[in-house]
Design a protein around this motif. Sequence first.
Motif, mmCIF file in Angstrom:
data_model
loop_
_atom_site.group_PDB
_atom_site.id
_atom_site.type_symbol
_atom_site.label_atom_id
_atom_site.label_comp_id
_atom_site.label_asym_id
_atom_site.label_seq_id
_atom_site.Cartn_x
_atom_site.Cartn_y
_atom_site.Cartn_z
ATOM 1 N N PRO A 40 -0.959 -4.518 4.321
ATOM 2 C CA PRO A 40 -0.673 -4.779 2.912
ATOM 3 C C PRO A 40 -1.103 -3.592 2.057
ATOM 4 O O PRO A 40 -1.904 -2.757 2.483
ATOM 5 C CB PRO A 40 -1.519 -6.012 2.587
ATOM 6 C CG PRO A 40 -2.081 -6.503 3.848
ATOM 7 C CD PRO A 40 -1.878 -5.467 4.895
ATOM 8 N N LYS A 41 -0.582 -3.540 0.847
ATOM 9 C CA LYS A 41 -0.794 -2.379 -0.015
ATOM 10 C C LYS A 41 -2.280 -2.095 -0.278
ATOM 11 O O LYS A 41 -2.695 -0.940 -0.313
ATOM 12 C CB LYS A 41 -0.058 -2.595 -1.336
ATOM 13 C CG LYS A 41 0.120 -1.359 -2.132
ATOM 14 C CD LYS A 41 1.071 -1.591 -3.283
ATOM 15 C CE LYS A 41 1.700 -0.273 -3.629
ATOM 16 N NZ LYS A 41 2.848 -0.387 -4.462
ATOM 17 N N ASP A 42 -3.097 -3.153 -0.455
ATOM 18 C CA ASP A 42 -4.507 -2.931 -0.771
ATOM 19 C C ASP A 42 -5.334 -2.475 0.426
ATOM 20 O O ASP A 42 -6.433 -1.962 0.261
ATOM 21 C CB ASP A 42 -5.126 -4.198 -1.383
ATOM 22 C CG ASP A 42 -4.944 -5.414 -0.495
ATOM 23 O OD1 ASP A 42 -4.076 -5.376 0.391
ATOM 24 O OD2 ASP A 42 -5.680 -6.408 -0.694
ATOM 25 N N MET A 43 -4.829 -2.604 1.638
ATOM 26 C CA MET A 43 -5.550 -2.169 2.838
ATOM 27 C C MET A 43 -5.133 -0.777 3.309
ATOM 28 O O MET A 43 -5.776 -0.209 4.178
ATOM 29 C CB MET A 43 -5.331 -3.164 3.978
ATOM 30 C CG MET A 43 -5.973 -4.516 3.749
ATOM 31 S SD MET A 43 -7.760 -4.443 3.778
ATOM 32 C CE MET A 43 -8.055 -4.101 5.487
ATOM 33 N N LYS A 44 -4.058 -0.243 2.765
ATOM 34 C CA LYS A 44 -3.586 1.078 3.208
ATOM 35 C C LYS A 44 -4.602 2.174 2.924
ATOM 36 O O LYS A 44 -4.723 3.128 3.682
ATOM 37 C CB LYS A 44 -2.252 1.407 2.545
ATOM 38 C CG LYS A 44 -1.105 0.617 3.102
ATOM 39 C CD LYS A 44 0.204 1.038 2.494
ATOM 40 C CE LYS A 44 1.316 0.160 3.058
ATOM 41 N NZ LYS A 44 2.622 0.560 2.579
ATOM 42 N N GLY A 45 -5.339 2.051 1.848
ATOM 43 C CA GLY A 45 -6.352 3.046 1.501
ATOM 44 C C GLY A 45 -7.449 3.135 2.542
ATOM 45 O O GLY A 45 -7.955 4.221 2.847
ATOM 46 N N PHE A 46 -7.813 2.001 3.099
ATOM 47 C CA PHE A 46 -8.850 1.972 4.137
ATOM 48 C C PHE A 46 -8.382 2.714 5.388
ATOM 49 O O PHE A 46 -9.108 3.535 5.941
ATOM 50 C CB PHE A 46 -9.196 0.517 4.466
ATOM 51 C CG PHE A 46 -10.255 0.374 5.509
ATOM 52 C CD1 PHE A 46 -11.560 0.756 5.260
ATOM 53 C CD2 PHE A 46 -9.946 -0.147 6.759
ATOM 54 C CE1 PHE A 46 -12.547 0.616 6.220
ATOM 55 C CE2 PHE A 46 -10.921 -0.285 7.724
ATOM 56 C CZ PHE A 46 -12.215 0.099 7.453
ATOM 57 N N ALA A 47 -7.149 2.439 5.808
ATOM 58 C CA ALA A 47 -6.609 3.117 6.990
ATOM 59 C C ALA A 47 -6.440 4.607 6.721
ATOM 60 O O ALA A 47 -6.677 5.431 7.603
ATOM 61 C CB ALA A 47 -5.277 2.491 7.386
ATOM 62 N N GLN A 48 -6.052 4.953 5.518
ATOM 63 C CA GLN A 48 -5.877 6.369 5.170
ATOM 64 C C GLN A 48 -7.225 7.084 5.169
ATOM 65 O O GLN A 48 -7.319 8.229 5.625
ATOM 66 C CB GLN A 48 -5.212 6.498 3.804
ATOM 67 C CG GLN A 48 -4.876 7.923 3.430
ATOM 68 C CD GLN A 48 -4.122 8.007 2.115
ATOM 69 O OE1 GLN A 48 -3.901 7.002 1.453
ATOM 70 N NE2 GLN A 48 -3.738 9.193 1.747
ATOM 71 N N THR A 49 -8.267 6.424 4.703
ATOM 72 C CA THR A 49 -9.612 7.012 4.711
ATOM 73 C C THR A 49 -10.085 7.275 6.134
ATOM 74 O O THR A 49 -10.660 8.328 6.425
ATOM 75 C CB THR A 49 -10.600 6.077 3.986
ATOM 76 O OG1 THR A 49 -10.125 5.822 2.671
ATOM 77 C CG2 THR A 49 -11.986 6.684 3.922
ATOM 78 N N ILE A 50 -9.822 6.322 7.018
ATOM 79 C CA ILE A 50 -10.203 6.501 8.427
ATOM 80 C C ILE A 50 -9.435 7.676 9.030
ATOM 81 O O ILE A 50 -10.016 8.510 9.731
ATOM 82 C CB ILE A 50 -9.948 5.199 9.219
ATOM 83 C CG1 ILE A 50 -10.926 4.123 8.781
ATOM 84 C CG2 ILE A 50 -10.069 5.447 10.720
ATOM 85 C CD1 ILE A 50 -10.678 2.773 9.395
#
Length: 65
Positions: A40-50
Amino acid sequence: MFIPAILPKQMQTMRPSKRKIVKTVYTTEKFANNVQKDLPKDMKGFAQTIAEACKKARNYMTKVN
């Protein structure tokens, strides 16, 4: 079966090589990039940070002086 013959004589031999670490970091980076489209859109930032952290670590470990 003689167990002590199988075990390493020094703990240093059980340490993973730099190549194995870099390969694992690269695999994690690829997975984080590929999973971004399914999140989902709000979780993409977490994966991108990793993925960015893995890329930074991989570049640091493989840089040539």
